[in-house]
Design a protein around this motif. Structure first.
Motif, PDB file in Angstrom:
ATOM      1  N   ALA A 219      -2.758  -2.032 -15.570  1.00 43.68           N
ATOM      2  CA  ALA A 219      -2.683  -3.204 -16.454  1.00 43.68           C
ATOM      3  C   ALA A 219      -2.404  -4.478 -15.666  1.00 43.68           C
ATOM      4  N   ARG A 220      -1.607  -4.374 -14.602  1.00 44.74           N
ATOM      5  CA  ARG A 220      -1.230  -5.540 -13.799  1.00 44.74           C
ATOM      6  C   ARG A 220      -2.251  -5.883 -12.722  1.00 44.74           C
ATOM      7  N   GLU A 221      -2.809  -4.838 -12.074  1.00 51.45           N
ATOM      8  CA  GLU A 221      -3.680  -5.037 -10.911  1.00 51.45           C
ATOM      9  C   GLU A 221      -4.908  -4.133 -10.988  1.00 51.45           C
ATOM     10  N   PRO A 222      -5.766  -4.344 -11.983  1.00 51.02           N
ATOM     11  CA  PRO A 222      -6.900  -3.426 -12.141  1.00 51.02           C
ATOM     12  C   PRO A 222      -7.830  -3.369 -10.925  1.00 51.02           C
ATOM     13  N   ALA A 223      -8.107  -4.495 -10.292  1.00 49.43           N
ATOM     14  CA  ALA A 223      -9.001  -4.494  -9.123  1.00 49.43           C
ATOM     15  C   ALA A 223      -8.364  -3.744  -7.952  1.00 49.43           C
ATOM     16  N   ALA A 224      -7.051  -3.889  -7.791  1.00 49.78           N
ATOM     17  CA  ALA A 224      -6.352  -3.190  -6.708  1.00 49.78           C
ATOM     18  C   ALA A 224      -6.387  -1.681  -6.931  1.00 49.78           C
ATOM     19  N   VAL A 225      -6.212  -1.244  -8.164  1.00 50.40           N
ATOM     20  CA  VAL A 225      -6.273   0.193  -8.468  1.00 50.40           C
ATOM     21  C   VAL A 225      -7.671   0.721  -8.185  1.00 50.40           C
ATOM     22  N   ASP A 226      -8.693  -0.029  -8.601  1.00 46.77           N
ATOM     23  CA  ASP A 226     -10.076   0.391  -8.332  1.00 46.77           C
ATOM     24  C   ASP A 226     -10.325   0.529  -6.835  1.00 46.77           C
ATOM     25  N   ALA A 227      -9.851  -0.433  -6.057  1.00 43.20           N
ATOM     26  CA  ALA A 227     -10.028  -0.381  -4.596  1.00 43.20           C
ATOM     27  C   ALA A 227      -9.300   0.824  -4.004  1.00 43.20           C
ATOM     28  N   TRP A 228      -8.092   1.073  -4.469  1.00 44.24           N
ATOM     29  CA  TRP A 228      -7.283   2.194  -3.983  1.00 44.24           C
ATOM     30  C   TRP A 228      -7.954   3.537  -4.281  1.00 44.24           C
ATOM     31  N   LEU A 229      -8.516   3.663  -5.481  1.00 42.99           N
ATOM     32  CA  LEU A 229      -9.180   4.907  -5.865  1.00 42.99           C
ATOM     33  C   LEU A 229     -10.512   5.102  -5.149  1.00 42.99           C
ATOM     34  N   ALA A 230     -11.184   4.021  -4.798  1.00 41.19           N
ATOM     35  CA  ALA A 230     -12.509   4.102  -4.191  1.00 41.19           C
ATOM     36  C   ALA A 230     -12.487   4.233  -2.669  1.00 41.19           C
ATOM     37  N   ASP A 231     -11.495   3.666  -2.005  1.00 41.96           N
ATOM     38  CA  ASP A 231     -11.478   3.636  -0.542  1.00 41.96           C
ATOM     39  C   ASP A 231     -10.205   4.283  -0.009  1.00 41.96           C
ATOM     40  N   PRO A 232     -10.301   5.464   0.625  1.00 41.33           N
ATOM     41  CA  PRO A 232      -9.104   6.157   1.105  1.00 41.33           C
ATOM     42  C   PRO A 232      -8.368   5.426   2.232  1.00 41.33           C
ATOM     43  N   ARG A 233      -8.988   4.384   2.781  1.00 42.20           N
ATOM     44  CA  ARG A 233      -8.331   3.599   3.835  1.00 42.20           C
ATOM     45  C   ARG A 233      -7.565   2.410   3.266  1.00 42.20           C
ATOM     46  N   SER A 234      -7.745   2.120   1.980  1.00 42.86           N
ATOM     47  CA  SER A 234      -7.108   0.939   1.397  1.00 42.86           C
ATOM     48  C   SER A 234      -5.666   1.238   0.986  1.00 42.86           C
ATOM     49  N   ALA A 235      -4.863   0.214   1.065  1.00 45.74           N
ATOM     50  CA  ALA A 235      -3.459   0.306   0.640  1.00 45.74           C
ATOM     51  C   ALA A 235      -3.083  -1.025  -0.013  1.00 45.74           C
ATOM     52  N   PRO A 236      -3.712  -1.338  -1.153  1.00 48.41           N
ATOM     53  CA  PRO A 236      -3.455  -2.634  -1.783  1.00 48.41           C
ATOM     54  C   PRO A 236      -2.012  -2.801  -2.254  1.00 48.41           C
ATOM     55  N   HIS A 237      -1.278  -1.721  -2.322  1.00 46.11           N
ATOM     56  CA  HIS A 237       0.120  -1.748  -2.743  1.00 46.11           C
ATOM     57  C   HIS A 237       1.055  -2.118  -1.600  1.00 46.11           C
ATOM     58  N   GLY A 238       0.514  -2.168  -0.374  1.00 48.28           N
ATOM     59  CA  GLY A 238       1.335  -2.512   0.782  1.00 48.28           C
ATOM     60  C   GLY A 238       2.040  -1.319   1.407  1.00 48.28           C
ATOM     61  N   GLY A 239       1.735  -0.125   0.924  1.00 47.24           N
ATOM     62  CA  GLY A 239       2.350   1.087   1.475  1.00 47.24           C
ATOM     63  C   GLY A 239       1.384   1.842   2.361  1.00 47.24           C
ATOM     64  N   GLU A 240       1.286   3.123   2.128  1.00 48.05           N
ATOM     65  CA  GLU A 240       0.492   4.031   2.950  1.00 48.05           C
ATOM     66  C   GLU A 240      -0.866   4.277   2.291  1.00 48.05           C
ATOM     67  N   SER A 241      -1.936   4.257   3.060  1.00 46.06           N
ATOM     68  CA  SER A 241      -3.248   4.584   2.502  1.00 46.06           C
ATOM     69  C   SER A 241      -3.329   6.086   2.251  1.00 46.06           C
ATOM     70  N   LEU A 242      -4.272   6.483   1.422  1.00 43.29           N
ATOM     71  CA  LEU A 242      -4.478   7.909   1.158  1.00 43.29           C
ATOM     72  C   LEU A 242      -4.822   8.637   2.448  1.00 43.29           C
ATOM     73  N   LEU A 243      -5.649   8.034   3.278  1.00 44.89           N
ATOM     74  CA  LEU A 243      -6.031   8.657   4.544  1.00 44.89           C
ATOM     75  C   LEU A 243      -4.822   8.851   5.460  1.00 44.89           C
ATOM     76  N   ALA A 244      -3.952   7.855   5.536  1.00 47.16           N
ATOM     77  CA  ALA A 244      -2.738   7.980   6.357  1.00 47.16           C
ATOM     78  C   ALA A 244      -1.815   9.053   5.798  1.00 47.16           C
ATOM     79  N   PHE A 245      -1.707   9.139   4.491  1.00 49.26           N
ATOM     80  CA  PHE A 245      -0.878  10.151   3.834  1.00 49.26           C
ATOM     81  C   PHE A 245      -1.384  11.560   4.154  1.00 49.26           C
ATOM     82  N   ILE A 246      -2.683  11.771   3.987  1.00 53.37           N
ATOM     83  CA  ILE A 246      -3.271  13.079   4.281  1.00 53.37           C
ATOM     84  C   ILE A 246      -3.071  13.429   5.751  1.00 53.37           C
TER      85      ILE A 246
END
Length: 191
Positions: free
Chosen positions: A94-121
């Motif tokens: 609700a607050r950051e729809p574009a950021a959520v879309d980017a996060w779900l689409a690109d495993p290298r993205s970390a629009p939240h300022g934390g860890e990317s999905l790729l880094a986590f894995i």
């Protein structure tokens, strides 16, 4: 020689739709009840030579309730969600729809300022690959997200596969092999 790694997803600490990113709440009443009901099927995993858990209160409580007396492993912590920590996916969308879309689409993205999905894995995969290389078994209780990440890593699947793996609280999966050569095995647990 191979290592047998059994992963148990921590019991829940809230209703699934109320799950929050990087949640550190303890088990709720329903979670405790679920552990009691599932204990007879999971307690046998406590015979492993090494017993670990993620640092979250619910993972530690789940491991303790199962009698594992697990050692906390920081590498098994949930994905660092930066400024989204403590929020639900609905709240963030609700607050950051574009950021959520980017996060779900690109495993290298970390629009939240934390860890990317790729880094986590990669982080949890590194933990898996550095387990003692000898015959033996270990069990780890971790957040469902950590179990998903380990499965994606072990299967050498594309990071986007992470979103298609459903890990329910108190489910268990076993991985056997050696660093870089893992196999996933599912077994029916007695009920």
């Amino acid at each position: 020689m191979s290592v047998r790694v059994s992963l148990v997803a921590a019991a829940r600490s809230s209703a699934l739709l109320a799950e929050r990113f990087d949640d550190d709440r303890p088990l709720d009443h329903a979670g405790w009840r679920e552990v009691q009901l599932a204990a007879h099927t999971l307690v046998r995993l406590g015979a492993a030579e090494l017993r670990y858990c993620s640092p979250t209160p619910r993972s530690r409580a789940t491991g303790d309730a199962l009698g594992f007396a697990p050692l906390v492993q920081l590498a098994l912590r949930d994905c660092d969600m930066g400024r989204w920590r403590g929020l639900t996916l609905s709240e963030v969308a609700a607050r950051e729809p574009a950021a959520v879309d980017a996060w779900l689409a690109d495993p290298r993205s970390a629009p939240h300022g934390g860890e990317s999905l790729l880094a986590f894995i990669s982080r949890v995969g590194s933990w898996l690959d550095t387990r003692p290389v000898q015959e033996g078994a270990l069990v780890a209780v971790a957040e469902p997200a950590v179990v998903r990440a380990v499965l994606v890593y072990a299967l050498k699947a594309p990071p986007s596969t992470y979103w298609n793996v459903d890990v329910r609280p108190l489910s268990a999966v076993t991985i056997t092999g050696l660093p870089g050569r893992w196999s996933v095995s599912f077994e029916a647990l007695p009920r």
